[in-house]
Design a protein around this motif. Structure first.
Motif, PDB file in Angstrom:
ATOM      1  N   MET A  15       0.843  -1.196   0.000  1.00 52.01           N
ATOM      2  CA  MET A  15       0.000   0.000   0.000  1.00 52.01           C
ATOM      3  C   MET A  15       0.876   1.244   0.000  1.00 52.01           C
ATOM      4  O   MET A  15       1.819   1.351   0.775  1.00 52.01           O
ATOM      5  CB  MET A  15      -0.907  -0.001   1.240  1.00 52.01           C
ATOM      6  CG  MET A  15      -1.922   1.134   1.257  1.00 52.01           C
ATOM      7  SD  MET A  15      -3.078   1.014   2.651  1.00 52.01           S
ATOM      8  CE  MET A  15      -4.040  -0.410   2.178  1.00 52.01           C
ATOM      9  N   ASP A  16       0.592   2.172  -0.910  1.00 53.34           N
ATOM     10  CA  ASP A  16       1.388   3.386  -1.027  1.00 53.34           C
ATOM     11  C   ASP A  16       1.154   4.311   0.152  1.00 53.34           C
ATOM     12  O   ASP A  16       0.102   4.305   0.777  1.00 53.34           O
ATOM     13  CB  ASP A  16       1.045   4.114  -2.330  1.00 53.34           C
ATOM     14  CG  ASP A  16       1.428   3.304  -3.553  1.00 53.34           C
ATOM     15  OD1 ASP A  16       2.352   2.483  -3.439  1.00 53.34           O
ATOM     16  OD2 ASP A  16       0.807   3.495  -4.611  1.00 53.34           O
ATOM     17  N   VAL A  17       2.162   5.114   0.444  1.00 53.68           N
ATOM     18  CA  VAL A  17       2.074   6.100   1.523  1.00 53.68           C
ATOM     19  C   VAL A  17       2.116   7.485   0.912  1.00 53.68           C
ATOM     20  O   VAL A  17       2.919   7.752   0.022  1.00 53.68           O
ATOM     21  CB  VAL A  17       3.220   5.921   2.539  1.00 53.68           C
ATOM     22  CG1 VAL A  17       3.185   7.034   3.569  1.00 53.68           C
ATOM     23  CG2 VAL A  17       3.123   4.569   3.218  1.00 53.68           C
ATOM     24  N   GLN A  18       1.234   8.361   1.349  1.00 55.08           N
ATOM     25  CA  GLN A  18       1.221   9.719   0.844  1.00 55.08           C
ATOM     26  C   GLN A  18       1.182  10.696   2.015  1.00 55.08           C
ATOM     27  O   GLN A  18       0.804  10.334   3.123  1.00 55.08           O
ATOM     28  CB  GLN A  18       0.018   9.949  -0.066  1.00 55.08           C
ATOM     29  CG  GLN A  18      -1.333   9.737   0.611  1.00 55.08           C
ATOM     30  CD  GLN A  18      -2.491   9.934  -0.346  1.00 55.08           C
ATOM     31  OE1 GLN A  18      -2.293  10.244  -1.504  1.00 55.08           O
ATOM     32  NE2 GLN A  18      -3.695   9.757   0.157  1.00 55.08           N
ATOM     33  N   LEU A  19       1.578  11.931   1.750  1.00 54.17           N
ATOM     34  CA  LEU A  19       1.568  12.960   2.773  1.00 54.17           C
ATOM     35  C   LEU A  19       0.216  13.652   2.804  1.00 54.17           C
ATOM     36  O   LEU A  19      -0.362  13.966   1.765  1.00 54.17           O
ATOM     37  CB  LEU A  19       2.674  13.984   2.510  1.00 54.17           C
ATOM     38  CG  LEU A  19       4.112  13.512   2.737  1.00 54.17           C
ATOM     39  CD1 LEU A  19       5.091  14.640   2.417  1.00 54.17           C
ATOM     40  CD2 LEU A  19       4.325  13.038   4.175  1.00 54.17           C
ATOM     41  N   HIS A  20      -0.286  13.884   3.998  1.00 52.94           N
ATOM     42  CA  HIS A  20      -1.569  14.569   4.188  1.00 52.94           C
ATOM     43  C   HIS A  20      -1.341  15.803   5.052  1.00 52.94           C
ATOM     44  O   HIS A  20      -0.835  15.710   6.166  1.00 52.94           O
ATOM     45  CB  HIS A  20      -2.566  13.629   4.866  1.00 52.94           C
ATOM     46  CG  HIS A  20      -3.773  14.318   5.427  1.00 52.94           C
ATOM     47  ND1 HIS A  20      -4.765  14.858   4.625  1.00 52.94           N
ATOM     48  CD2 HIS A  20      -4.146  14.581   6.718  1.00 52.94           C
ATOM     49  CE1 HIS A  20      -5.697  15.395   5.393  1.00 52.94           C
ATOM     50  NE2 HIS A  20      -5.340  15.254   6.654  1.00 52.94           N
ATOM     51  N   ARG A  21      -1.701  16.970   4.521  1.00 54.64           N
ATOM     52  CA  ARG A  21      -1.562  18.203   5.292  1.00 54.64           C
ATOM     53  C   ARG A  21      -2.723  18.312   6.283  1.00 54.64           C
ATOM     54  O   ARG A  21      -3.883  18.253   5.901  1.00 54.64           O
ATOM     55  CB  ARG A  21      -1.553  19.413   4.365  1.00 54.64           C
ATOM     56  CG  ARG A  21      -1.243  20.734   5.097  1.00 54.64           C
ATOM     57  CD  ARG A  21      -1.285  21.904   4.117  1.00 54.64           C
ATOM     58  NE  ARG A  21      -0.342  21.722   3.044  1.00 54.64           N
ATOM     59  CZ  ARG A  21       0.952  22.034   3.135  1.00 54.64           C
ATOM     60  NH1 ARG A  21       1.430  22.537   4.257  1.00 54.64           N
ATOM     61  NH2 ARG A  21       1.758  21.849   2.102  1.00 54.64           N
ATOM     62  N   VAL A  22      -2.400  18.473   7.550  1.00 51.61           N
ATOM     63  CA  VAL A  22      -3.425  18.547   8.595  1.00 51.61           C
ATOM     64  C   VAL A  22      -4.006  19.953   8.619  1.00 51.61           C
ATOM     65  O   VAL A  22      -3.317  20.923   8.946  1.00 51.61           O
ATOM     66  CB  VAL A  22      -2.831  18.191   9.974  1.00 51.61           C
ATOM     67  CG1 VAL A  22      -3.929  18.218  11.039  1.00 51.61           C
ATOM     68  CG2 VAL A  22      -2.166  16.821   9.933  1.00 51.61           C
TER      69      VAL A  22
END
Length: 246
Positions: A1-8
């Motif tokens: 499963m790919d990991v992506q950045l999420h801006r909070v």
């Protein structure tokens, strides 16, 4: 499963402890709280503080306070109602606050004791793992002389802080070894337009990224590269028609 950045970009407040407004008695006549105005003001200061930091604010509360805030304190406290939600809590405030924060992948603010959170049966294993992997999302606070002051984890810059999250599962994101009929052309996860497409791409018998358990016409979701972004596309495979219609 790919990991992506999420801006909070969201913060969830526990009104039961940030206010603190407490829980309603659900009797026909609520007992009068002489400090209610003071508590609402404290909550409004918290909302305004987080909005000034560039965050959307969700308040988890047992009481219906949105109209009161909108009618009485919106102008006085300069609260941006377009960046504010008021959600109904049905359980202890911190439980619903943290549950919603996990759903939004957001900061959460509560004065409740969270020392035994990992042993609390009210949170499923996946939620506990998310909290354990992202301790920076917990925000404490002080209220000295009526001034609300959030305390973020070291290194956290509100409005510019990102966490790593797992990208939702799609057929196009499967490991190549798990794809049915995958080839070695290096086109894993890319979509095809077909022989009638504008680029005249020749479609292989089984495009990489396709997953099926039999040969009859099937539907699938493929990840298509579009202007540098990967977008899901619903596609149909038909052996007696165009190799792939999308």
């Amino acid at each position: 499963m790919d990991v992506q950045l999420h801006r909070v970009s969201v913060v969830v407040l526990d009104a039961e402890t940030v206010g603190p407004l407490g829980t309603p008695t659900y009797s026909k006549v609520e007992p009068k709280d002489p400090d209610r105005t003071k508590k609402i003001l404290q909550l409004c200061r918290a909302i305004r503080t987080f909005q000034d930091l560039g965050l959307h604010v969700i308040v988890m509360t047992h009481r219906d306070i949105r109209n009161e805030i909108e009618q009485t304190y919106e102008s006085e406290m300069n609260i941006q109602m377009g960046h504010f939600l008021c959600m109904k809590a049905y359980n202890p405030g911190f439980v619903d606050t943290i549950t919603l924060a996990i759903e939004y992948e957001a900061f959460y603010v509560t004065a409740a004791d969270l020392s035994n959170l990992q042993d609390d049966w009210r949170f499923p294993k996946k939620s506990k793992a998310f909290l354990r992997n992202n301790p920076e999302l917990s925000v404490s606070f002080t209220c000295d002389n009526g001034q609300f002051q959030p305390i973020f984890a070291p290194g956290v810059v509100p409005g510019d802080f990102c966490i790593e999250i797992d990208e939702p599962f799609t057929f196009g994101s499967q490991p190549k070894s798990e794809m049915a009929g995958s080839n070695d052309a290096g086109d894993s996860g890319k979509g095809y337009q077909g022989t009638n497409g504008t680029n005249g791409t020749n479609i292989p018998d089984w495009p990489s990224g396709w997953s099926t358990d039999h040969t009859s016409p099937e539907l699938a979701v493929l990840a298509v590269d579009c202007d540098g972004e990967r977008r899901p596309v619903l596609a149909m495979y038909g052996a007696d028609k165009d190799k792939l219609l999308q």
